[in-house]
Design a protein around this motif. Structure first.
Motif, PDB file in Angstrom:
ATOM      1  N   GLY A  24       2.857 -49.989 -18.839  1.00  0.00           N
ATOM      2  CA  GLY A  24       1.499 -49.463 -19.016  1.00  0.00           C
ATOM      3  C   GLY A  24       1.355 -48.769 -20.358  1.00  0.00           C
ATOM      4  O   GLY A  24       0.269 -48.689 -20.912  1.00  0.00           O
ATOM      5  N   GLY A  31       2.733 -51.937 -23.270  1.00  0.00           N
ATOM      6  CA  GLY A  31       1.556 -51.056 -23.276  1.00  0.00           C
ATOM      7  C   GLY A  31       0.287 -51.885 -23.272  1.00  0.00           C
ATOM      8  O   GLY A  31       0.293 -53.071 -22.906  1.00  0.00           O
ATOM      9  N   GLY A  88       7.269 -54.402 -25.877  1.00  0.00           N
ATOM     10  CA  GLY A  88       6.352 -53.303 -25.565  1.00  0.00           C
ATOM     11  C   GLY A  88       5.370 -53.664 -24.462  1.00  0.00           C
ATOM     12  O   GLY A  88       4.578 -54.600 -24.606  1.00  0.00           O
ATOM     13  N   ALA A 137       4.559 -55.020 -29.975  1.00  0.00           N
ATOM     14  CA  ALA A 137       3.471 -54.157 -29.482  1.00  0.00           C
ATOM     15  C   ALA A 137       4.098 -52.828 -29.052  1.00  0.00           C
ATOM     16  O   ALA A 137       3.919 -52.374 -27.925  1.00  0.00           O
ATOM     17  CB  ALA A 137       2.751 -54.839 -28.324  1.00  0.00           C
ATOM     18  N   ASP A 147      -1.156 -49.998 -31.883  1.00  0.00           N
ATOM     19  CA  ASP A 147      -0.887 -48.839 -32.742  1.00  0.00           C
ATOM     20  C   ASP A 147       0.223 -49.084 -33.759  1.00  0.00           C
ATOM     21  O   ASP A 147       0.281 -48.429 -34.798  1.00  0.00           O
ATOM     22  CB  ASP A 147      -0.495 -47.626 -31.888  1.00  0.00           C
TER      23      ASP A 147
HETATM   24  P1  FAD Z   1       1.461 -48.350 -26.357  1.00  0.00           P
HETATM   25  O1  FAD Z   1       0.465 -48.222 -25.294  1.00  0.00           O
HETATM   26  O2  FAD Z   1       2.007 -47.098 -26.954  1.00  0.00           O
HETATM   27  O3  FAD Z   1       2.646 -49.206 -25.761  1.00  0.00           O
HETATM   28  C1  FAD Z   1       3.845 -49.437 -26.461  1.00  0.00           C
HETATM   29  C2  FAD Z   1       4.946 -49.641 -25.445  1.00  0.00           C
HETATM   30  O4  FAD Z   1       6.081 -50.190 -26.084  1.00  0.00           O
HETATM   31  C3  FAD Z   1       5.426 -48.336 -24.797  1.00  0.00           C
HETATM   32  O5  FAD Z   1       5.376 -48.454 -23.404  1.00  0.00           O
HETATM   33  C4  FAD Z   1       6.864 -48.191 -25.293  1.00  0.00           C
HETATM   34  O6  FAD Z   1       7.715 -47.590 -24.330  1.00  0.00           O
HETATM   35  C5  FAD Z   1       7.245 -49.627 -25.550  1.00  0.00           C
HETATM   36  N1  FAD Z   1       8.289 -49.834 -26.550  1.00  0.00           N
HETATM   37  C6  FAD Z   1       8.299 -49.339 -27.824  1.00  0.00           C
HETATM   38  N2  FAD Z   1       9.379 -49.802 -28.479  1.00  0.00           N
HETATM   39  C7  FAD Z   1      10.048 -50.604 -27.614  1.00  0.00           C
HETATM   40  C8  FAD Z   1      11.244 -51.369 -27.736  1.00  0.00           C
HETATM   41  N3  FAD Z   1      11.932 -51.417 -28.876  1.00  0.00           N
HETATM   42  N4  FAD Z   1      11.661 -52.064 -26.657  1.00  0.00           N
HETATM   43  C9  FAD Z   1      10.958 -52.042 -25.484  1.00  0.00           C
HETATM   44  N5  FAD Z   1       9.833 -51.324 -25.325  1.00  0.00           N
HETATM   45  C10 FAD Z   1       9.372 -50.615 -26.392  1.00  0.00           C
HETATM   46  N6  FAD Z   1      -7.158 -44.390 -26.708  1.00  0.00           N
HETATM   47  C11 FAD Z   1      -8.405 -44.617 -26.212  1.00  0.00           C
HETATM   48  O7  FAD Z   1      -8.949 -45.694 -26.420  1.00  0.00           O
HETATM   49  N7  FAD Z   1      -9.056 -43.653 -25.490  1.00  0.00           N
HETATM   50  C12 FAD Z   1      -8.488 -42.449 -25.212  1.00  0.00           C
HETATM   51  O8  FAD Z   1      -9.100 -41.608 -24.558  1.00  0.00           O
HETATM   52  C13 FAD Z   1      -7.173 -42.197 -25.703  1.00  0.00           C
HETATM   53  N8  FAD Z   1      -6.561 -41.027 -25.432  1.00  0.00           N
HETATM   54  C14 FAD Z   1      -5.279 -40.827 -25.853  1.00  0.00           C
HETATM   55  C15 FAD Z   1      -4.654 -39.623 -25.552  1.00  0.00           C
HETATM   56  C16 FAD Z   1      -3.375 -39.369 -25.966  1.00  0.00           C
HETATM   57  C17 FAD Z   1      -2.723 -38.067 -25.609  1.00  0.00           C
HETATM   58  C18 FAD Z   1      -2.681 -40.355 -26.738  1.00  0.00           C
HETATM   59  C19 FAD Z   1      -1.282 -40.099 -27.208  1.00  0.00           C
HETATM   60  C20 FAD Z   1      -3.286 -41.556 -27.062  1.00  0.00           C
HETATM   61  C21 FAD Z   1      -4.587 -41.804 -26.631  1.00  0.00           C
HETATM   62  N9  FAD Z   1      -5.255 -42.994 -26.932  1.00  0.00           N
HETATM   63  C22 FAD Z   1      -6.527 -43.212 -26.467  1.00  0.00           C
HETATM   64  C23 FAD Z   1      -4.622 -44.033 -27.776  1.00  0.00           C
HETATM   65  C24 FAD Z   1      -4.040 -45.174 -26.909  1.00  0.00           C
HETATM   66  O9  FAD Z   1      -3.190 -44.634 -25.933  1.00  0.00           O
HETATM   67  C25 FAD Z   1      -3.282 -46.150 -27.788  1.00  0.00           C
HETATM   68  O10 FAD Z   1      -4.128 -46.589 -28.833  1.00  0.00           O
HETATM   69  C26 FAD Z   1      -2.812 -47.370 -27.007  1.00  0.00           C
HETATM   70  O11 FAD Z   1      -1.981 -47.004 -25.943  1.00  0.00           O
HETATM   71  C27 FAD Z   1      -2.070 -48.330 -27.952  1.00  0.00           C
HETATM   72  O12 FAD Z   1      -1.555 -49.421 -27.218  1.00  0.00           O
HETATM   73  P2  FAD Z   1      -0.280 -50.207 -27.759  1.00  0.00           P
HETATM   74  O13 FAD Z   1      -0.107 -51.397 -26.873  1.00  0.00           O
HETATM   75  O14 FAD Z   1      -0.374 -50.422 -29.207  1.00  0.00           O
HETATM   76  O15 FAD Z   1       0.959 -49.203 -27.581  1.00  0.00           O
END
Ligand code: FAD
Length: 466
Positions: free
Chosen positions: A40, A13, A11, A140, A304
């Protein structure tokens, strides 16, 4: 045993990119990362960044109205060119995506632009069949929008789709009452769509301070959103390109688009977690300890996918702490207790840190200080919009337990309030600060008399939690 990598991250992100970059560039780990979509993740591609730019775009008409209130002879903001905005937005997201990819490449992280899944506690399998081993694996994978489970829901859109629309819908129904639903309704209404928001509760933003929820609910109405509370869509059907929506109360209505903002769920399906022995919770989240370590010692998870506090800065902090702990011999835990956040509705945002009044009342005696007023800037332009600020103070220790701001740029203000609160500031410390005048924020240091006292029925609980 020798591994292909010290760390493999699934992931790219907020959490995954930070963990990979810090592990590689600061702690010298050999790192691989798989991303199945755009680098991203949610925040950059389909969340915080594009939605905030859309919030900015959606305010032009309101700014023009305010300008008229200040004497400018302007008819309005003019016509909105969605196609132009979308192209510009996409170019900006591509730029950011490039910056994330570039940062990883500069840190010597191997990027695999494909899906990955766990094969066992030390092995990932990529979509092309390649198997790679790692001493540690970090999941992630983020979250995904969750649908409400009603008939015809596949005819609706999810939050990801808002950023990809070819055309803006004329009549749009947003379903949900959380921060994404409120922000989307604000954006769509501001961009000229006839916007309806349907929510099953009696006020939006469940979990936020009750008094602030009422302000936010009222504001949606004030900006022209057709707000349907205690309303439940039960069925969607296609009518040509449009969607007929049947509601639980027997009513039925046609919209050009329906957007479900009905929650998010950890994206753990198909990752091979159960087979590898990783324990999952009720919502499918990866269960981790305070070090973000799962039930399998070599497998960690951040962001998340663990369903702790689902915000970008939290995912980043968890990813960074994981890298420092496991690769930098600098053990760091994340304190999830006092995380500030904001809801970017307009004209007023809702920003919050610490306990709500309801939580404080259940905890023990507290004093509530509230200032409610019409901000100078909008009042002069002829608006009745009210702002509100609230401090929740422990009645015995004087410590500030919660702060809630409903007003313009509230998100900017709460960031600053979170610092003294994290240091254990008391109301007396707030009062000791001399106000900056004339500002909205000065209200935070000039609230002299409590509006009410709460929680006396629960005094034993406050003693226990002190
Ligand atoms: P993510 O950013 O979701 O990244 C996970 C990544 O893993 C993705 O790119 C996905 O494609 C990849 N992935 C998943 N499974 C696999 C796999 N098996 N193999 C390869 N790649 C994979 N938070 C704030 O703090 N402020 C805000 O204003 C805010 N606004 C938001 C608005 C919206 C509409 C949404 C939906 C969310 C918002 N959030 C906000 C929440 C925030 O975006 C998330 O909390 C944050 O992105 C979580 O980061 P992460 O690294 O856990 O996951």
């Amino acid at each position: 045993m020798t591994f292909d990598y010290d760390l493999f991250v699934i992931g790219g992100g907020s959490g995954g990119v930070r963990a990979a970059r810090i592990a590689a560039s600061e702690h010298g780990a050999r790192v691989g990362l798989a991303e199945e979509s755009r680098m991203g993740g949610t925040c950059v591609i389909r969340g915080c960044v594009p939605k905030k730019l859309m919030i900015f775009a959606s305010q032009a008409e309101a700014h023009a109205a305010e300008a008229r209130g200040y004497g400018w002879q302007t008819a309005g903001a003019g016509a909105f060119d969605w196609t132009m905005f979308r192209h510009k937005l996409d170019a900006e997201l591509t730029r950011l995506e490039g910056a994330y990819t570039g940062g990883l490449a500069a840190a010597n992280v191997d990027i695999h632009k494909q899906r990955a899944r766990l094969a066992d506690a030390h092995t990932v399998e990529l979509a092309d069949g390649q198997r790679l081993t790692a001493k540690h694996i970090l999941i992630a994978a983020g979250g995904r929008p969750a649908l409400p489970g009603i008939e015809g829901e596949e005819l609706g859109l999810i939050s990801d789709d808002l950023f990809l629309l070819e055309d803006l819908p004329g009549r749009v129904l947003v379903v949900g009452g959380g921060f994404i639903a409120c922000e989307f309704a604000t954006i769509l209404q501001g961009l000229g769509c006839q916007t309806t928001l349907s929510y099953r509760g009696d006020a939006v933003l469940r979990g936020f301070d009750g008094e602030m929820r009422r302000h936010a609910t009222e504001q949606l109405r004030m900006i022209g959103v057709d707000l349907r509370l205690e309303s439940n869509p039960v069925r969607l059907a296609a009518e040509g390109e449009a969607r007929r929506v049947d509601f639980a109360d027997g009513s039925s209505e046609v919209f050009d688009a329906v957007i479900f903002a009905t929650g998010r769920a950890p994206y753990t399906k198909g990752l091979g977690l159960e087979q590898a022995g990783v324990k999952l919770g009720r919502k499918g989240e990866i269960v981790v300890d305070e070090w973000s370590q799962s039930s399998v010692p070599s497998i960690y998870a951040v962001g998340d996918v663990t369903d702790r506090v689902n915000l970008t800065p939290v995912a980043i902090r968890e990813g960074h702490s994981f890298a420092d702990t496991v690769f930098g011999a600098k053990p760091r835990k994340v304190d999830h207790g006092l995380v500030a956040s904001a809801v970017y509705t307009r004209p007023h945002e809702l920003a919050t840190v610490g306990l709500t009044e309801e939580e404080a009342a259940a905890r023990g005696p507290a004093l509530i200080y509230v200032a409610s007023f019409r901000p100078m800037r909008s009042l002069f332009a002829g608006s009745d919009a009210r702002a509100a600020m609230k401090l929740i103070v422990d009645a015995e220790t004087d410590r500030v337990l919660g702060c809630h701001i409903f007003g313009p740029e509230a998100g900017e203000m709460i960031q600053m309030v979170a610092i003294p609160m994290g240091m254990g500031a008391t109301k007396a410390d707030f009062d000791a600060a001399i106000a900056v005048h004339p500002t909205l924020a000065e209200e935070l240091v000039t609230m002299r008399k409590p509006t009410r006292r709460i929680g006396d029925d629960n005094s034993d609980k406050a003693d226990a939690s002190a």
